[in-house]
Design a protein around this motif. Structure first.
Motif, PDB file in Angstrom:
ATOM      1  N   TYR A 143       7.799 -17.004  47.060  1.00  0.00           N
ATOM      2  CA  TYR A 143       8.900 -16.597  46.176  1.00  0.00           C
ATOM      3  C   TYR A 143       8.822 -15.110  45.844  1.00  0.00           C
ATOM      4  CZ  TYR A 143      11.796 -16.257  41.967  1.00  0.00           C
ATOM      5  OH  TYR A 143      12.727 -15.872  41.041  1.00  0.00           O
ATOM      6  N   THR A 199      14.726 -20.699  37.214  1.00  0.00           N
ATOM      7  CA  THR A 199      13.442 -21.040  37.839  1.00  0.00           C
ATOM      8  C   THR A 199      12.301 -20.715  36.888  1.00  0.00           C
ATOM      9  OG1 THR A 199      14.311 -20.625  40.057  1.00  0.00           O
ATOM     10  CG2 THR A 199      11.912 -20.541  39.796  1.00  0.00           C
ATOM     11  N   CYS A 221       7.373 -15.517  38.540  1.00  0.00           N
ATOM     12  CA  CYS A 221       8.378 -15.712  37.495  1.00  0.00           C
ATOM     13  C   CYS A 221       7.750 -15.971  36.125  1.00  0.00           C
ATOM     14  CB  CYS A 221       9.358 -16.813  37.879  1.00  0.00           C
ATOM     15  SG  CYS A 221       8.705 -18.477  37.891  1.00  0.00           S
ATOM     16  N   ASN A 249      14.561 -15.161  38.932  1.00  0.00           N
ATOM     17  CA  ASN A 249      15.595 -16.074  38.475  1.00  0.00           C
ATOM     18  C   ASN A 249      15.192 -16.715  37.142  1.00  0.00           C
ATOM     19  OD1 ASN A 249      16.601 -19.049  38.380  1.00  0.00           O
ATOM     20  ND2 ASN A 249      18.048 -17.987  39.719  1.00  0.00           N
ATOM     21  N   GLU A 272       6.808 -22.125  41.458  1.00  0.00           N
ATOM     22  CA  GLU A 272       7.882 -21.578  42.284  1.00  0.00           C
ATOM     23  C   GLU A 272       7.420 -21.777  43.729  1.00  0.00           C
ATOM     24  OE1 GLU A 272       7.516 -17.643  40.644  1.00  0.00           O
ATOM     25  OE2 GLU A 272       6.028 -17.050  42.124  1.00  0.00           O
ATOM     26  N   SER A 277      12.035 -23.133  33.871  1.00  0.00           N
ATOM     27  CA  SER A 277      11.520 -24.426  34.306  1.00  0.00           C
ATOM     28  C   SER A 277      10.016 -24.359  34.558  1.00  0.00           C
ATOM     29  CB  SER A 277      12.260 -24.864  35.568  1.00  0.00           C
ATOM     30  OG  SER A 277      11.717 -26.056  36.066  1.00  0.00           O
TER      31      SER A 277
END
Length: 157
Positions: free
Chosen positions: A54, A37, A148, A34, A50, A40
């Motif tokens: 995740y 996410t 991520c 994502n 995360e 951030s």
């Protein structure tokens, strides 16, 4: 005394154009991570991650079941950050990552020309991407990394 981790100083994470980086994360990250996410966690975060597990909710394990080495790229810059598994099997890499809740890398899997650990254990890219933390265990340094943060595509793509 180990030569790792290679330490960096706090200036790596100084304020830049987009949080701690010069740009937001890439538009299309690998493994269906994502973007919101990732942006951030990578650019506006110094302490959090995360959520645990995740990486199990993404396509990461399904797309990498052959057990070959995978290069993990910075989600902002596309620079290589980790290559795994090295010095262990794919199953050992996955089992350790599942046990801790995040992809877990060892010293020999870190691309040290692009990664540093700060004094408090925070793992970062040299361009200011927050990656995760070094949480040593009885086997040595263990870099617990947000998927991520390392789901970018190579910079030459």
């Amino acid at each position: 005394m180990s030569q790792y981790p290679i330490l960096g100083d706090e200036s790596i994470m100084s304020k830049k154009k987009h949080g701690t980086s010069d740009a937001p994360v890439q538009k299309e990250l690998r493994w269906k991570c994502n973007n919101e996410t990732a942006d951030s966690v990578c650019n506006f975060n110094r302490h959090y991650a995360e959520h645990s597990g995740y990486f199990l909710e993404t396509s990461f394990l399904n797309e990498n079941n052959e057990g070959k080495e995978i290069t993990f790229y910075d989600s902002v810059t596309g620079k290589p950050l980790f290559i795994a598994p090295k010095g262990r099997t794919w199953k050992e890499f996955v089992d350790e990552s599942k046990a801790h809740g995040w992809p877990s890398f060892r010293d020999e899997e870190v691309v040290w020309e692009n990664v540093r650990a700060l004094g408090d254990g925070e793992a970062v890219s040299l361009t200011g991407t927050h990656l995760g933390h070094n949480l040593p265990d009885k086997k040595g340094n263990r870099y617990c990394i947000n998927l991520c943060s390392v789901a970018g595509k190579p910079q030459d793509e």
